[in-house]
Structure formats: structure tokens, C-alpha cells
Scaffold this motif. Structure first.
Motif, PDB file in Angstrom:
ATOM      1  N   LYS A 123       0.827  -1.206   0.000  1.00 44.26           N
ATOM      2  CA  LYS A 123       0.000   0.000   0.000  1.00 44.26           C
ATOM      3  C   LYS A 123       0.870   1.269   0.000  1.00 44.26           C
ATOM      4  N   TYR A 139     -12.416  -3.061  -3.512  1.00 41.02           N
ATOM      5  CA  TYR A 139     -13.001  -3.070  -2.166  1.00 41.02           C
ATOM      6  C   TYR A 139     -14.529  -3.099  -2.211  1.00 41.02           C
ATOM      7  N   HIS A 177     -16.606  -3.593   0.830  1.00 44.14           N
ATOM      8  CA  HIS A 177     -16.513  -2.601   1.916  1.00 44.14           C
ATOM      9  C   HIS A 177     -17.220  -1.295   1.606  1.00 44.14           C
ATOM     10  N   LEU A 218     -10.408   4.957   3.648  1.00 43.17           N
ATOM     11  CA  LEU A 218      -9.569   3.906   3.056  1.00 43.17           C
ATOM     12  C   LEU A 218      -9.254   4.250   1.592  1.00 43.17           C
ATOM     13  N   ILE A 266       0.053  -3.872   3.681  1.00 44.15           N
ATOM     14  CA  ILE A 266      -0.055  -4.941   2.671  1.00 44.15           C
ATOM     15  C   ILE A 266      -1.470  -5.476   2.601  1.00 44.15           C
ATOM     16  N   HIS A 267      -1.896  -5.775   1.382  1.00 43.01           N
ATOM     17  CA  HIS A 267      -3.134  -6.511   1.148  1.00 43.01           C
ATOM     18  C   HIS A 267      -2.768  -7.813   0.461  1.00 43.01           C
TER      19      HIS A 267
HETATM   20  P1  CMP Z   1      -7.109  -4.968   3.431  1.00 39.58           P
HETATM   21  O1  CMP Z   1      -6.518  -6.313   3.644  1.00 39.58           O
HETATM   22  O2  CMP Z   1      -6.619  -4.180   2.291  1.00 39.58           O
HETATM   23  O3  CMP Z   1      -8.705  -5.078   3.342  1.00 39.58           O
HETATM   24  C1  CMP Z   1      -9.566  -4.016   3.657  1.00 39.58           C
HETATM   25  C2  CMP Z   1      -8.809  -2.878   4.270  1.00 39.58           C
HETATM   26  O4  CMP Z   1      -9.622  -1.943   4.924  1.00 39.58           O
HETATM   27  C3  CMP Z   1      -7.885  -3.409   5.358  1.00 39.58           C
HETATM   28  O5  CMP Z   1      -6.824  -4.088   4.766  1.00 39.58           O
HETATM   29  C4  CMP Z   1      -7.555  -2.128   6.106  1.00 39.58           C
HETATM   30  O6  CMP Z   1      -6.586  -1.364   5.424  1.00 39.58           O
HETATM   31  C5  CMP Z   1      -8.897  -1.417   6.016  1.00 39.58           C
HETATM   32  N1  CMP Z   1      -9.732  -1.656   7.198  1.00 39.58           N
HETATM   33  C6  CMP Z   1     -10.380  -2.785   7.546  1.00 39.58           C
HETATM   34  N2  CMP Z   1     -11.054  -2.615   8.698  1.00 39.58           N
HETATM   35  C7  CMP Z   1     -10.834  -1.337   9.069  1.00 39.58           C
HETATM   36  C8  CMP Z   1     -11.241  -0.557  10.170  1.00 39.58           C
HETATM   37  N3  CMP Z   1     -12.041  -1.059  11.121  1.00 39.58           N
HETATM   38  N4  CMP Z   1     -10.812   0.721  10.242  1.00 39.58           N
HETATM   39  C9  CMP Z   1     -10.016   1.239   9.258  1.00 39.58           C
HETATM   40  N5  CMP Z   1      -9.586   0.536   8.190  1.00 39.58           N
HETATM   41  C10 CMP Z   1      -9.986  -0.730   8.091  1.00 39.58           C
END
Ligand code: CMP
Length: 143
Positions: free
Chosen positions: A16, A57, A60, A69, A122-123
Motif C-alpha cells: 500500500k 473493495y 466494503h 480507506l 499490505i493486502h
Molecule cells: P485490506 O486487507 O486491504 O482489506 C480491507 C482494508 O480496509 C484493510 O486491509 C484495512 O486497510 C482497512 N480496514 C479494515 N477494517 C478497518 C477498520 N475497522 N478501520 C479502518 N480501516 C480498516
């Protein structure tokens, strides 16, 4: 994907914008490359736009953390890659550690280098289906 081994997989990994800004991509890539048999088969540095992030995403969209995000994820270049190898989907998630870096164990990427959930460096795809969907978003030519 061509492989003679049925547990060989491929996954999408994003380093990221915080990883790029902090000069940690070499460190993180080194951890991935040290695993025997894993290899990076696509790698590109690019600044992500809203439409790519909306697709990536999708699950989300609408959540309280979604807008901040997207803002963070489009704030600078991300290193996107495809990594292939034995059990690489669960394996890279184990190397990454838990989503909340404060809960991630020592020795993991997030446990060693991050402190806040949004900027967790990282994702990595969480299943075979997610990996194929996400590879299509970032590397349509490899779908
Ligand atoms: P990622 O694995 O990229 O998948 C979704 C992303 O959203 C996660 O990593 C975080 O970077 C972000 N994320 C998930 N939950 C939260 C949270 N409760 N608050 C802020 N960021 C979040």
C-alpha cells in the motif's frame, strides 16, 4: 496457471502507499521472495484511482472506514503484484499478520512495521475466488 502441483496457487498482493512512502517495499518483497518456491510473476507501481478501488473493495463500499480507506489508498503509488507458489494465499496472509497491526504477531509484516489498521502496509487475497477476482481488477491481461 500452469503447475504440476495441485496446491500451487496465485494471489494478488498490494504493497500500500504507506509501504512505498516509507521505503519498505524492498523489505516486504524480500520476505516474500525468501519463501522457497514462491515467485513474483507480475509487478507494477501505480497510483490507484477510485474506480479500481471501488472494484477491489466492493465488499466494503458503505462501511464507515471505506471513504478514508479510498483516500489513503489513492494517496500515492501502490506496488501491485501477482505471487505464485505453494499455498501462497494463506502463506502470504500469515506473513502479513492480522489486519489490526496491534494484534499482529511479532515477525509478521504488520506486527513488525505498522500500528494502525488502515495503514497496514499490505493486502493479500483471502481465497482462490478473491485472488482470481482481484487479479482481474489489477492485471486483466493475466486473468
Ligand atoms: P485490506 O486487507 O486491504 O482489506 C480491507 C482494508 O480496509 C484493510 O486491509 C484495512 O486497510 C482497512 N480496514 C479494515 N477494517 C478497518 C477498520 N475497522 N478501520 C479502518 N480501516 C480498516
Amino acid at each position: 496457471m500452469s503447475s504440476q502441483n495441485s496446491s500451487a496457487q496465485r494471489t494478488l498482493v498490494l504493497l500500500k502507499p504507506d509501504a512505498v512512502r516509507r521505503g519498505l517495499i524492498g523489505e516486504i518483497i524480500a520476505r516474500i521472495e525468501r519463501k522457497a518456491g514462491w515467485r513474483i510473476t507480475s509487478l507494477e507501481l501505480r497510483t490507484l484511482d477510485r474506480s479500481v478501488l471501488e472494484r477491489h473493495y466492493a465488499e466494503h463500499v458503505g462501511k464507515s472506514f471505506y471513504e478514508p480507506l479510498v483516500e489513503f489508498m489513492s494517496s500515492g503509488p501502490t506496488a501491485a503484484m501477482i505471487v505464485e507458489g505453494e499455498e501462497v494465499i494463506a502463506g502470504i496472509r500469515a506473513l502479513a499478520g492480522k489486519t489490526n497491526p496491534l494484534e499482529a504477531g511479532p515477525g509478521t509484516i504488520r506486527g513488525d512495521f505498522a500500528t494502525i489498521t488502515r495503514e497496514n502496509l499490505i493486502h493479500a487475497s483471502d481465497s482462490v475466488d478473491s485472488a482470481e477476482r482481484e487479479i482481474k481488477v489489477f492485471f486483466p491481461g493475466r486473468a
